[in-house]
Design an enzyme around this catalytic site. Structure first.
Site, PDB file in Angstrom:
ATOM      1  CG  HIS A 253      -6.259  -2.769  12.264  1.00 29.70           C
ATOM      2  ND1 HIS A 253      -7.214  -2.099  11.525  1.00 29.70           N
ATOM      3  CD2 HIS A 253      -6.402  -4.071  11.955  1.00 29.70           C
ATOM      4  CE1 HIS A 253      -7.903  -2.963  10.809  1.00 29.70           C
ATOM      5  NE2 HIS A 253      -7.430  -4.171  11.053  1.00 29.70           N
TER       6      HIS A 253
ATOM      7  CE  LYS B 278      -3.806 -15.985   9.717  1.00 30.88           C
ATOM      8  NZ  LYS B 278      -4.257 -14.626   9.743  1.00 30.88           N
TER       9      LYS B 278
ATOM     10  CD  GLU C  49       1.695  -3.444   3.190  1.00 28.73           C
ATOM     11  OE1 GLU C  49       2.183  -4.399   2.567  1.00 28.73           O
ATOM     12  OE2 GLU C  49       1.440  -3.495   4.418  1.00 28.73           O
TER      13      GLU C  49
ATOM     14  CG  ASP D  12      -9.550  -9.186  -3.400  1.00 28.50           C
ATOM     15  OD1 ASP D  12      -9.004  -8.242  -4.017  1.00 28.50           O
ATOM     16  OD2 ASP D  12      -8.910 -10.101  -2.843  1.00 28.50           O
ATOM     17  CG  PHE D  13     -10.386  -2.877  -2.260  1.00 23.15           C
ATOM     18  CD1 PHE D  13     -10.605  -3.534  -1.066  1.00 23.15           C
ATOM     19  CD2 PHE D  13     -10.935  -1.619  -2.436  1.00 23.15           C
ATOM     20  CE1 PHE D  13     -11.344  -2.954  -0.049  1.00 23.15           C
ATOM     21  CE2 PHE D  13     -11.673  -1.027  -1.434  1.00 23.15           C
ATOM     22  CZ  PHE D  13     -11.878  -1.692  -0.237  1.00 23.15           C
TER      23      PHE D  13
ATOM     24  N   GLY E 149      -6.888  -2.824   4.809  1.00 22.69           N
ATOM     25  CA  GLY E 149      -6.906  -4.217   4.365  1.00 22.69           C
ATOM     26  C   GLY E 149      -8.360  -4.633   4.269  1.00 22.69           C
TER      27      GLY E 149
ATOM     28  NE  ARG F 178      -4.472  -9.813  16.086  1.00 22.21           N
ATOM     29  CZ  ARG F 178      -5.520  -9.942  15.291  1.00 22.21           C
ATOM     30  NH1 ARG F 178      -5.767 -11.095  14.696  1.00 22.21           N
ATOM     31  NH2 ARG F 178      -6.313  -8.930  15.074  1.00 22.21           N
TER      32      ARG F 178
ATOM     33  NE  ARG G 128     -14.927  -6.355  10.235  1.00 20.76           N
ATOM     34  CZ  ARG G 128     -13.640  -6.300  10.576  1.00 20.76           C
ATOM     35  NH1 ARG G 128     -13.079  -5.138  10.863  1.00 20.76           N
ATOM     36  NH2 ARG G 128     -12.929  -7.385  10.646  1.00 20.76           N
TER      37      ARG G 128
ATOM     38  N   GLY H 262      -2.881  -4.736   3.022  1.00 18.09           N
ATOM     39  CA  GLY H 262      -3.051  -5.245   1.655  1.00 18.09           C
ATOM     40  C   GLY H 262      -3.354  -4.178   0.616  1.00 18.09           C
TER      41      GLY H 262
ATOM     42  CD  GLU I  29      -1.291  -6.495  12.084  1.00 22.56           C
ATOM     43  OE1 GLU I  29      -1.376  -6.976  10.927  1.00 22.56           O
ATOM     44  OE2 GLU I  29      -2.272  -6.256  12.794  1.00 22.56           O
TER      45      GLU I  29
ATOM     46  CG  ASN J   7      -3.159 -14.096  14.987  1.00 24.57           C
ATOM     47  OD1 ASN J   7      -4.166 -14.214  15.689  1.00 24.57           O
ATOM     48  ND2 ASN J   7      -3.106 -13.272  13.951  1.00 24.57           N
TER      49      ASN J   7
HETATM   50  P1  ADP Z   1      -6.594  -8.681   6.248  1.00 22.94           P
HETATM   51  O1  ADP Z   1      -5.267  -8.958   6.923  1.00 22.94           O
HETATM   52  O2  ADP Z   1      -7.446  -7.682   6.932  1.00 22.94           O
HETATM   53  O3  ADP Z   1      -7.335  -9.886   5.771  1.00 22.94           O
HETATM   54  P2  ADP Z   1      -4.925  -7.629   4.121  1.00 22.94           P
HETATM   55  O4  ADP Z   1      -4.141  -6.563   4.784  1.00 22.94           O
HETATM   56  O5  ADP Z   1      -4.237  -8.882   3.729  1.00 22.94           O
HETATM   57  O6  ADP Z   1      -6.260  -7.920   4.905  1.00 22.94           O
HETATM   58  O7  ADP Z   1      -5.577  -6.977   2.823  1.00 22.94           O
HETATM   59  C1  ADP Z   1      -6.367  -7.749   1.986  1.00 22.94           C
HETATM   60  C2  ADP Z   1      -6.993  -6.868   0.939  1.00 22.94           C
HETATM   61  O8  ADP Z   1      -5.989  -6.099   0.263  1.00 22.94           O
HETATM   62  C3  ADP Z   1      -7.652  -7.694  -0.136  1.00 22.94           C
HETATM   63  O9  ADP Z   1      -8.994  -7.904   0.149  1.00 22.94           O
HETATM   64  C4  ADP Z   1      -7.512  -6.833  -1.361  1.00 22.94           C
HETATM   65  O10 ADP Z   1      -8.702  -6.112  -1.489  1.00 22.94           O
HETATM   66  C5  ADP Z   1      -6.409  -5.849  -1.068  1.00 22.94           C
HETATM   67  N1  ADP Z   1      -5.290  -6.035  -1.997  1.00 22.94           N
HETATM   68  C6  ADP Z   1      -4.234  -6.850  -1.892  1.00 22.94           C
HETATM   69  N2  ADP Z   1      -3.422  -6.738  -2.963  1.00 22.94           N
HETATM   70  C7  ADP Z   1      -3.984  -5.810  -3.779  1.00 22.94           C
HETATM   71  C8  ADP Z   1      -3.653  -5.229  -5.041  1.00 22.94           C
HETATM   72  N3  ADP Z   1      -2.559  -5.609  -5.702  1.00 22.94           N
HETATM   73  N4  ADP Z   1      -4.478  -4.306  -5.552  1.00 22.94           N
HETATM   74  C9  ADP Z   1      -5.581  -3.934  -4.898  1.00 22.94           C
HETATM   75  N5  ADP Z   1      -5.951  -4.423  -3.723  1.00 22.94           N
HETATM   76  C10 ADP Z   1      -5.181  -5.356  -3.155  1.00 22.94           C
END
Ligand code: ADP
Length: 397
Positions: free
Chosen positions: A180, A14, A334, A283-284, A210, A91, A241, A331, A384, A7
């Protein structure tokens, strides 16, 4: 069969090497800062510790050569010779209307991928560089392209044509493509397995949440609609975004802030979303923490995010005329029980009830709907790379 999955980004590469006998990951890693100072390869053999290998890595060809050398290295390598690599899966972000599934790469395919550069100017060029680098370093090995857009090519015209003059589509290929796709396809297959049903009998809403986030409405394995559009900017409010906005905001902001097209693109892609709303983070995890400590804008950002996902789920239940299962992946999907609960709170009218204990799960395939729930709620970890490896194996066989 051993399959290398690649990728490529503009300055990164990657990789994962799969043994397809049991779909084991033999090694994975990342080359970063390609063409820049401080370039390095971070390699992880199996489940062992990561090894950092700083080097002069001037371009993607040097990068892929270094990856192969590392994979066959007698200390940190995992195979004895590069002949063991039987196929490479790439990819590729944008396949336009040319590709509705993965394909074996040949000159004609390369031409078609190049034609899609206009649609993904930041992504397709590095993807092409990666393919070219692999064909130079591994000339005898077959290569496969797996497109982020392909799975969504089943969308009907009524979902993918914008309310613009039809010429915008005919002359400039402006339409909704969706992204996606590899993830939406993977979790569709896994969900059918988990539910013990055939894909053709299922109406699914898949939520890939994510940093980038999108929702898809899938009927019998065919995407009927998805939230991302011509670019990955449309749809949900994401990490940075903005997602759907009134298009009139674009000229309005250009005038008010004196921005040109590039500035505004940057503003909407990099400075907006939950990051822009909260002023805290994209970041959530940070947002959940800030919100718990009383930060109102972090709480607002989380509310806006969940509200937008609810709107898409509700509208896709209408598009599908019902839904059997709602799937959470990536992320956030899940790993955040709070977000899943907040989103699904509004679907009692569909007969959906969640089991709060089961919803505590993180990163594991789980049905967290309550007993008797008419609609299933599932967590399905996406993969993926594995999807790319599977498609590659199937095409090369
Ligand atoms: P991408 O591949 O688009 O960069 P990911 O699928 O890896 O994104 O998701 C990343 C996001 O998932 C992070 O910005 C974070 O907000 C969220 N995330 C990951 N782990 C947790 C968690 N334990 N609790 C809440 N949010 C999470």
């Amino acid at each position: 069969m051993k399959v290398l999955v690649v990728n490529c980004g503009s300055s990164s590469l990657k990789y994962q090497l799969f043994d397809m006998k049991n779909e084991d990951v033999l090694a994975k890693g990342l080359v970063e800062r390609i063409g820049l100072e401080g370039a390095q390869l971070v390699h992880q053999p199996g489940k062992e510790d990561k090894v950092k290998l700083p080097a002069d890595i001037s371009d993607h060809k040097v990068a892929i050569k270094m990856v192969i050398d590392t994979l066959v290295d007698n200390k940190i390598g995992v195979i004895s010779s590069m002949e063991e690599i039987e196929a490479v899966g790439h990819r590729v972000v944008h396949g336009g209307e040319e590709f509705s599934e993965s394909v074996l790469i040949n000159d004609k395919v390369m031409d078609a991928i190049s034609k899609c550069i206009d649609l993904a100017p930041l992504h397709n060029p590095p993807n092409i560089m990666g393919i070219e680098a692999c064909s130079e370093v591994l000339p005898a090995v077959e290569q496969v392209a797996v497109f982020d857009t392909a799975f969504h090519q089943t969308m009907p015209e009524k979902s993918f044509i914008y309310g613009l003059p039809y010429e915008a589509y005919e002359e400039h290929a402006i339409r909704r493509y969706g992204f996606h796709g590899t993830s939406h396809k993977f979790v569709t297959q896994q969900a059918a397995e988990l539910l013990g049903k055939e894909i053709k009998d299922l109406k699914l809403i898949t939520c890939h949440l994510g940093n980038g986030a999108s929702v898809a409405a899938i009927d019998g394995g065919k995407v009927m609609d998805t939230s991302m559009g011509l670019t990955p900017l449309e749809g949900l409010v994401m990490g940075t975004r903005c997602g759907d906005i009134d298009p009139a905001i674009v000229p309005f902001l250009m005038k008010k802030m004196g921005l040109d097209a590039n500035d505004l693109n940057n503003y909407m892609n990099k400075k907006s979303g939950v990051m822009g709303i909260s002023g805290v983070s994209s970041d959530f995890r940070d947002l959940e923490e800030a919100s718990e400590k009383g930060n109102k804008r972090a709480a607002l950002a989380l509310d806006i995010f969940a509200h937008r996902v609810q709107k898409y789920i509700g509208s896709y239940a209408a598009v599908l005329n019902g839904v059997d299962a709602i799937i959470f992946t990536a992320g956030l999907g899940e790993n955040s029980p709070e977000t899943r609960e907040q989103i699904l709170n509004n679907f009692n009218y569909l007969g959906l009830k969640i089991d709060k204990d089961k919803n505590k799960v993180r990163g594991k395939a789980t049905d967290f709907s309550a007993e008797g729930s008419k609609v299933k709620a599932l967590v399905i970890p996406t993969n993926e790379e594995l999807m790319i490896a599977r498609d590659t194996k199937n095409l090369v066989k």
